[in-house]
Design a protein around this motif. Sequence first.
Motif, PDB file in Angstrom:
ATOM      1  N   ARG A 676       0.809  -1.218   0.000  1.00 30.14           N
ATOM      2  CA  ARG A 676       0.000   0.000   0.000  1.00 30.14           C
ATOM      3  C   ARG A 676       0.844   1.270   0.000  1.00 30.14           C
ATOM      4  O   ARG A 676       1.171   1.802   1.055  1.00 30.14           O
ATOM      5  CB  ARG A 676      -0.939  -0.023   1.204  1.00 30.14           C
ATOM      6  CG  ARG A 676      -1.837  -1.241   1.220  1.00 30.14           C
ATOM      7  CD  ARG A 676      -2.813  -1.242   2.366  1.00 30.14           C
ATOM      8  NE  ARG A 676      -3.562  -2.494   2.360  1.00 30.14           N
ATOM      9  CZ  ARG A 676      -3.208  -3.561   3.076  1.00 30.14           C
ATOM     10  NH1 ARG A 676      -2.162  -3.525   3.867  1.00 30.14           N
ATOM     11  NH2 ARG A 676      -3.930  -4.658   2.992  1.00 30.14           N
ATOM     12  N   ASP A 682      -4.723  10.198   0.868  1.00 26.48           N
ATOM     13  CA  ASP A 682      -4.173   9.908   2.201  1.00 26.48           C
ATOM     14  C   ASP A 682      -3.449  11.116   2.797  1.00 26.48           C
ATOM     15  O   ASP A 682      -3.060  11.076   3.964  1.00 26.48           O
ATOM     16  CB  ASP A 682      -3.117   8.779   2.108  1.00 26.48           C
ATOM     17  CG  ASP A 682      -3.716   7.439   1.732  1.00 26.48           C
ATOM     18  OD1 ASP A 682      -4.938   7.280   1.847  1.00 26.48           O
ATOM     19  OD2 ASP A 682      -2.937   6.555   1.339  1.00 26.48           O
TER      20      ASP A 682
ATOM     21  N   PHE C 181     -13.666  -0.533   6.743  1.00 26.72           N
ATOM     22  CA  PHE C 181     -12.352  -0.089   7.193  1.00 26.72           C
ATOM     23  C   PHE C 181     -11.314  -0.529   6.176  1.00 26.72           C
ATOM     24  O   PHE C 181     -11.265  -1.700   5.788  1.00 26.72           O
ATOM     25  CB  PHE C 181     -11.981  -0.640   8.571  1.00 26.72           C
ATOM     26  CG  PHE C 181     -10.645  -0.100   8.991  1.00 26.72           C
ATOM     27  CD1 PHE C 181     -10.550   1.152   9.564  1.00 26.72           C
ATOM     28  CD2 PHE C 181      -9.470  -0.800   8.716  1.00 26.72           C
ATOM     29  CE1 PHE C 181      -9.322   1.699   9.875  1.00 26.72           C
ATOM     30  CE2 PHE C 181      -8.230  -0.249   9.033  1.00 26.72           C
ATOM     31  CZ  PHE C 181      -8.151   1.002   9.613  1.00 26.72           C
ATOM     32  N   PRO C 183      -6.916   0.346   5.276  1.00 28.90           N
ATOM     33  CA  PRO C 183      -5.730   1.002   5.852  1.00 28.90           C
ATOM     34  C   PRO C 183      -5.462   2.377   5.247  1.00 28.90           C
ATOM     35  O   PRO C 183      -5.017   3.281   5.936  1.00 28.90           O
ATOM     36  CB  PRO C 183      -4.593   0.045   5.521  1.00 28.90           C
ATOM     37  CG  PRO C 183      -5.247  -1.270   5.220  1.00 28.90           C
ATOM     38  CD  PRO C 183      -6.595  -0.937   4.659  1.00 28.90           C
ATOM     39  N   ARG C 184      -5.704   2.505   3.948  1.00 27.87           N
ATOM     40  CA  ARG C 184      -5.563   3.819   3.326  1.00 27.87           C
ATOM     41  C   ARG C 184      -6.940   4.455   3.237  1.00 27.87           C
ATOM     42  O   ARG C 184      -7.901   3.953   3.819  1.00 27.87           O
ATOM     43  CB  ARG C 184      -4.952   3.662   1.927  1.00 27.87           C
ATOM     44  CG  ARG C 184      -3.522   3.210   1.968  1.00 27.87           C
ATOM     45  CD  ARG C 184      -2.949   3.000   0.566  1.00 27.87           C
ATOM     46  NE  ARG C 184      -3.538   1.857  -0.119  1.00 27.87           N
ATOM     47  CZ  ARG C 184      -3.090   1.347  -1.282  1.00 27.87           C
ATOM     48  NH1 ARG C 184      -2.064   1.890  -1.876  1.00 27.87           N
ATOM     49  NH2 ARG C 184      -3.672   0.307  -1.827  1.00 27.87           N
ATOM     50  N   THR C 185      -7.042   5.556   2.502  1.00 32.33           N
ATOM     51  CA  THR C 185      -8.346   6.205   2.355  1.00 32.33           C
ATOM     52  C   THR C 185      -9.064   5.732   1.099  1.00 32.33           C
ATOM     53  O   THR C 185     -10.244   6.016   0.913  1.00 32.33           O
ATOM     54  CB  THR C 185      -8.161   7.732   2.257  1.00 32.33           C
ATOM     55  OG1 THR C 185      -7.192   8.003   1.238  1.00 32.33           O
ATOM     56  CG2 THR C 185      -7.683   8.302   3.568  1.00 32.33           C
ATOM     57  N   GLU C 186      -8.332   5.062   0.215  1.00 33.25           N
ATOM     58  CA  GLU C 186      -8.905   4.573  -1.044  1.00 33.25           C
ATOM     59  C   GLU C 186      -8.074   3.391  -1.502  1.00 33.25           C
ATOM     60  O   GLU C 186      -6.985   3.141  -0.988  1.00 33.25           O
ATOM     61  CB  GLU C 186      -8.823   5.666  -2.127  1.00 33.25           C
ATOM     62  CG  GLU C 186     -10.016   6.622  -2.145  1.00 33.25           C
ATOM     63  CD  GLU C 186     -11.293   5.985  -2.663  1.00 33.25           C
ATOM     64  OE1 GLU C 186     -11.250   4.849  -3.147  1.00 33.25           O
ATOM     65  OE2 GLU C 186     -12.348   6.636  -2.562  1.00 33.25           O
ATOM     66  N   MET C 187      -8.560   2.699  -2.514  1.00 37.15           N
ATOM     67  CA  MET C 187      -7.782   1.705  -3.250  1.00 37.15           C
ATOM     68  C   MET C 187      -7.525   0.401  -2.496  1.00 37.15           C
ATOM     69  O   MET C 187      -6.708  -0.406  -2.915  1.00 37.15           O
ATOM     70  CB  MET C 187      -6.436   2.273  -3.717  1.00 37.15           C
ATOM     71  CG  MET C 187      -6.539   3.454  -4.645  1.00 37.15           C
ATOM     72  SD  MET C 187      -7.526   3.114  -6.103  1.00 37.15           S
ATOM     73  CE  MET C 187      -6.460   1.992  -7.005  1.00 37.15           C
ATOM     74  N   ILE C 189      -9.044  -3.170  -0.322  1.00 39.18           N
ATOM     75  CA  ILE C 189     -10.149  -4.092  -0.087  1.00 39.18           C
ATOM     76  C   ILE C 189     -10.556  -3.954   1.385  1.00 39.18           C
ATOM     77  O   ILE C 189      -9.694  -3.834   2.258  1.00 39.18           O
ATOM     78  CB  ILE C 189      -9.674  -5.541  -0.350  1.00 39.18           C
ATOM     79  CG1 ILE C 189      -9.109  -5.679  -1.767  1.00 39.18           C
ATOM     80  CG2 ILE C 189     -10.785  -6.540  -0.075  1.00 39.18           C
ATOM     81  CD1 ILE C 189     -10.102  -5.538  -2.870  1.00 39.18           C
ATOM     82  N   LYS C 257      -3.167 -11.134   5.161  1.00 37.86           N
ATOM     83  CA  LYS C 257      -2.323  -9.965   4.956  1.00 37.86           C
ATOM     84  C   LYS C 257      -3.060  -8.658   5.190  1.00 37.86           C
ATOM     85  O   LYS C 257      -2.444  -7.624   5.325  1.00 37.86           O
ATOM     86  CB  LYS C 257      -1.774  -9.999   3.523  1.00 37.86           C
ATOM     87  CG  LYS C 257      -2.862  -9.956   2.467  1.00 37.86           C
ATOM     88  CD  LYS C 257      -2.352 -10.354   1.093  1.00 37.86           C
ATOM     89  CE  LYS C 257      -3.513 -10.521   0.127  1.00 37.86           C
ATOM     90  NZ  LYS C 257      -3.117 -11.141  -1.125  1.00 37.86           N
ATOM     91  N   ARG C 258      -4.375  -8.705   5.197  1.00 36.82           N
ATOM     92  CA  ARG C 258      -5.132  -7.460   5.346  1.00 36.82           C
ATOM     93  C   ARG C 258      -5.547  -7.182   6.788  1.00 36.82           C
ATOM     94  O   ARG C 258      -5.899  -6.051   7.120  1.00 36.82           O
ATOM     95  CB  ARG C 258      -6.360  -7.480   4.444  1.00 36.82           C
ATOM     96  CG  ARG C 258      -5.970  -7.450   2.979  1.00 36.82           C
ATOM     97  CD  ARG C 258      -7.109  -7.614   2.021  1.00 36.82           C
ATOM     98  NE  ARG C 258      -6.568  -7.730   0.663  1.00 36.82           N
ATOM     99  CZ  ARG C 258      -7.118  -8.446  -0.307  1.00 36.82           C
ATOM    100  NH1 ARG C 258      -8.226  -9.116  -0.100  1.00 36.82           N
ATOM    101  NH2 ARG C 258      -6.553  -8.497  -1.496  1.00 36.82           N
ATOM    102  N   PHE C 263      -8.399  -8.015  15.055  1.00 27.58           N
ATOM    103  CA  PHE C 263      -8.665  -6.683  14.518  1.00 27.58           C
ATOM    104  C   PHE C 263     -10.022  -6.636  13.822  1.00 27.58           C
ATOM    105  O   PHE C 263     -10.839  -5.759  14.079  1.00 27.58           O
ATOM    106  CB  PHE C 263      -7.550  -6.309  13.539  1.00 27.58           C
ATOM    107  CG  PHE C 263      -7.675  -4.925  12.963  1.00 27.58           C
ATOM    108  CD1 PHE C 263      -7.388  -3.812  13.750  1.00 27.58           C
ATOM    109  CD2 PHE C 263      -8.074  -4.719  11.648  1.00 27.58           C
ATOM    110  CE1 PHE C 263      -7.486  -2.527  13.230  1.00 27.58           C
ATOM    111  CE2 PHE C 263      -8.181  -3.443  11.124  1.00 27.58           C
ATOM    112  CZ  PHE C 263      -7.888  -2.345  11.910  1.00 27.58           C
ATOM    113  N   HIS C 266     -12.975  -6.742  16.239  1.00 25.30           N
ATOM    114  CA  HIS C 266     -13.154  -5.475  16.948  1.00 25.30           C
ATOM    115  C   HIS C 266     -13.759  -4.407  16.026  1.00 25.30           C
ATOM    116  O   HIS C 266     -14.729  -3.726  16.366  1.00 25.30           O
ATOM    117  CB  HIS C 266     -11.798  -5.006  17.488  1.00 25.30           C
ATOM    118  CG  HIS C 266     -11.847  -3.659  18.133  1.00 25.30           C
ATOM    119  ND1 HIS C 266     -12.222  -3.469  19.428  1.00 25.30           N
ATOM    120  CD2 HIS C 266     -11.587  -2.433  17.620  1.00 25.30           C
ATOM    121  CE1 HIS C 266     -12.182  -2.172  19.716  1.00 25.30           C
ATOM    122  NE2 HIS C 266     -11.797  -1.528  18.627  1.00 25.30           N
ATOM    123  N   ILE C 267     -13.159  -4.298  14.840  1.00 20.61           N
ATOM    124  CA  ILE C 267     -13.535  -3.234  13.910  1.00 20.61           C
ATOM    125  C   ILE C 267     -14.984  -3.380  13.435  1.00 20.61           C
ATOM    126  O   ILE C 267     -15.669  -2.388  13.211  1.00 20.61           O
ATOM    127  CB  ILE C 267     -12.592  -3.285  12.674  1.00 20.61           C
ATOM    128  CG1 ILE C 267     -11.184  -2.927  13.078  1.00 20.61           C
ATOM    129  CG2 ILE C 267     -13.078  -2.377  11.574  1.00 20.61           C
ATOM    130  CD1 ILE C 267     -11.051  -1.525  13.517  1.00 20.61           C
TER     131      ILE C 267
END
Lengths: 747, 158, 287, 78
Positions: A676, A682, C181, C183-187, C189, C257-258, C263, C266-267
């Motif tokens: 990523r 971001d 949710f 990890p980034r804001t876009e792009m 899964i 991996k994601r 996690f 919880h999420i």
Amino acid sequence: MALDSNGKRVFKVVGTRPARPDGVDKVTGRALYGADVSAPGMLVGRILRSPHAHARIVSIDTSAAEAMQGVKAVITSRDFAVVEDASTRDVQVNCMADGKALYDGHAVAAVAATSAAVAKAALKAIKVIYEVLPHVTDVDAAMKAGSPVVQASRAVENVPKGFSENVTHHCEFGHGDVAAGFAKADKIVSRSFKTAATHQGYIEPHACLASMTSDGKADLWCCTQGQFNVRSLCASIMGMEASQLRVTASEIGGGFGGKTTVFIEPVALALSKKAGRPVKVVMTRDEVFKATGPTVSTSIDVKIGMTKDGRITAAEAHMRYSGGAFPCGTVDMGAMAGFAAYDLPAVRTYGWNALTNRPKEAAYRAPGAPQAIYAVESVVDELCQVLKLDPLDVRLLNAARKGTQSSYGPVFDDIGLVATLEAAKAHPHYHAPLGAGQARGLSCGFWFNFGGNTCVSLNVNTDGTVGVTEGNPDIGGSRASISLMAAEELGIPYDRIRTIIADTASLGHNDVTDGSRVTFSVGLATIKAAQDAIRKMCGRAAKIWGIDEEAVEWIDGAAVPAGPNAGKFPPMSLAEIAAVSFQTGGPIAGHHEFNADGAGVSFGVHLVDLEVDKETGATKILRYTVFQDAGKAVHPAYVEGQMQGGAVQGIGWALNEEYIYGADGRLQNAGFLDYRVPVASDLPMIDTVILEIPNPGHPYGVRGVGETPIVPPLAAISNGVSRATGVRMSELPMSPPRVLKAIMARG
Amino acid sequence: MSNIHVTTSINGDPVEFVCAPDEPLLDVLRNRLGLTGVKEGCGTGDCGACSVLVDGRLVCSCLVLGVEAEGAEISTVEGMAEAETLHPLQQAFIDHAALQCGVCTPGILVAAKALLAKNPDPTDEEVRFWLAGNLCRCTGYDKIVRAVQDAAAQMRSA
Amino acid sequence: MQYAKPKTVAEAARLLKDEAGVTRILAGGTDVLVQMKAGMVEPALVVDIKGLPGIREIVAEAGGYRIGACVAGAELGEHAGLKALWPGVVEGAELIGSTQVQGRCTQAGNLCNASPAADSVPALVAAGAVARVIGPDGVRDVAVSDVPVGPGKTSLKKGEFIASIFVPARPDRASDAYLRFIPRTEMDIAVASAAVSLELDGVGMVTAARVALGAVAPTVRLVEAAGAALVGTRLDEAALDALSAACSAACAPIDDKRGTIEFRTHIAGVLAKRAARIAYTRAGGQA
Amino acid sequence: MLLWGSLRSFADGRAEVEVEASTFKEVLDRLAEAYPGLRPQIARGVSMALDGRVYREAWFAPIKPDSEVVLMPYMQGG
């Protein structure tokens, strides 16, 4: 040369922001990158790769593939020369496995075929029998005695006993009595850190077009940071003479260190040789991740002692790096750079490299330094927190400056760290109020910067324009900065100059575009080449005027008589001298070749404001400012670009980028979906403050700029996240699951 | 597997080609039609370097089959400038140093053009989210956002 | 590989039925082409259904909307009526991929790809959406929740494909929301996701609630206990905590991996809470 | 002159050694004569910092009697 009131040189064009010469080609799609050229009769080359992390190659049966219609060549390691030099042999074996597959994605065979579909089918028809071996991908595990051995007998003489055979290299740096220093500390913090391997993530996959003829001559077009190094490596690996191989560097779609070596080029040459036709090889994105050169992965212990008023009394670090399946000296850089920002009475760093079943490391912007400085700057920040000291004040108190004996040995000359820290302290960002749940992090960064072998020709055209021929691929706008320096020295407008990058047959050797060396070294060579041309032009004017050559000087782009005794002649401009060059002795050209030294180290300080979503562990970067000593900024827009781009790569490294290996030793995320890199949404704007502390080693004061900016973000963000969450973070990347776990463990 | 004949329009010009049924439009554009301004960064829709417009809609040409171009209107970076005159976005990218290596630039220009056609006055955040599918590894996006905003302002006042 | 672009549903069904080898439907292609590139699937026949009548249209029907199988994500976002009625359904579809992917990707494709993390599916499940399936034996309607049966697997039979998805009418004070949710804001899964659909009475009391979670089980999961936790409340903290707990309890995710099991579990609860608040506000509730 | 730490074990454990030399090349030759254990590392590559300025390969970089000389590993960037 005009000076301002402070005695600093006043520049006419250096420091302006003209359009880059390759701009129109790049915005119209006309620029030709590695995969953008074709040749008549061209074949498609494809590479078969190991699906195993570690395996003995029992046999490779290529007969079925060779028999397929449209398949013109199949090669394995047998099709390459026997290479004596160990480091070149490592490059060769990395390009094509020899006896053992050392990592998931290691090349084992290759085909050239008339179409991509046939090539794909041919790869499937190659039968490889593997004997799968135990593997190791973690650096700490690899160092332990009893670990699976990736390559035997590769350790150099200085490795202490008691480790696994995977440990190939050891180093130690520092000075002073560390034990005595720690004894004087009011507070000592020791902490262990881990950083994941990351990838440069250039958007252009490696690509090349090789054409070798039966008389042994070859042409190679490829995207590379250094065509001369490609020539040296490929000639050795193919058993060719350098003169028989001409390498042309395409436009390069990003490198960041990752395109300083070869991966597919020898394969394409070997396929072309065997097939007797041109062969193009273009990597897929998953091949780029699996089989090019990511960074080292690391495990680092740092111990620092501080007095309660913030003076560091002693510092020590143990750094364990793995550069993948081949010996790697990058830990030297980390061990040397780790404490470079500090004036320390006692410091010691120890480094080890261990082999793992991962791809062979390649350079990535300031290789080895970001990891080491991340660990050091994290511990400094923790001490500031514990001792309730301002983190900028503490860095200022301990900052390296002119006369400081650096942690790696030499005494610093003029350096810009204090000025950079003071600029950060005076900046509104440092004093802006933070919202609830927000925190501010900061870190220093450092890189050595290098010079290196450089060769430049400068040709004065009869119409008064000038061509500069240099040998370093332009990865961030260097043609513009080289043209600016030529224009400055010659005293003519920027748009009269065109700088091009020569192939390996057209110019003497140039080192790779790396080490932040190009604007410094090529710029210096260009200035010297311009001076060479100026001497010749002054000579022509002297002949025309009938006076001594020494009585002519060069001012504002024209030859003028030096003083009243030289005679009274109107100035002759470059264009006027060029126009009559055929009549006055022939074409005019300047040249310079040298091995540049004195690049001048570079320091930066980054400030970041961020907030952490405590329910999800997600970090949002709110504000970011980069302060860096750039020496003289030749083209400030591209200096800013380096600072912004490096910072964002560091942000990605800090938050999300990592090589993830499964229990089977295979790479889990060989694509941009799960590796990523930061996307536009971001990020905030990346503010920049350029400080211009002249480098004494360059006539314009130029320093390298490109690498330092990737160094501080790791610790700056980690320090911010640690302060926002109240938990000291010690592993990169700080992906949301990792941060949330730390928050929940704190309770 | 026999090739299929396709009639389409690219940058306003009628174009015919044949391609394999499973061949991505990206490969057709680059390898068969010589439009190498369309870049391949990943082949899986994750980087945006191969962005083109199909019937006005922004897509990754690696995720479109060549045969789907039948009867469509396709625009690529090669069609942005009008003869010697650069599109305001192209000029703004040069003026703002919004490209370094330049390999992501064609895709970003095509994507930005699609954005401004839909939203002539975007916020920075709208620019960033619209361009989130276009990876740039050199610039950190700062100068790209500024260049898009500058071009947008120029186009609004034109 | 053969490529066909039929003009009628009957022709499409026949092509799919008659092909003995692997077949794939091409709508937006944003999954199929990636899988072909990676060599995960090598279809003998690809049937491009974009030429079928009505397949690219959104049509009002019985107070709800029928969404053609080839309507792209971006087109859903441009449909004011659908967006007003089912904002969560639209935001789920609009979160699939980048702007470029939005120009092509479809809800039906997202559903048939049968990823547990499919962004458009939880809100459709929460909405009680129904897929119209066309096959050799004619037409049948199937609840969206019954289409995926496991990662990459659907309940569709040989020769069947989805022609449209129907989202029903809604009472006045009703709305939905979808959050994921990444990890980034876009792009990315979805690492975990939650859709909440609520109906309120005149005083803001929840009268009906459906909660669906993504990426926390082999298929998108409708969590009835989570919906029940909200009914009869005004979305007070206790109700939200009960919702969150019910969601986390319903999770059976994997480590990959994601994200980790811990996690994701919880999420899912956190996202459900947040989505419920948004849906409640959209439905006219005063939080 | 100063040796970086891991070289010290091949120079009788000394961090500081003295050699008679007026150029970088002479430094390397004298060191290799006096301390044969250093030869493999010299062959792999060493840089020299002379009064703070780093020379990566320059054999003929002149050394003055009062120069500060530090031997370092050969360095590469990205």
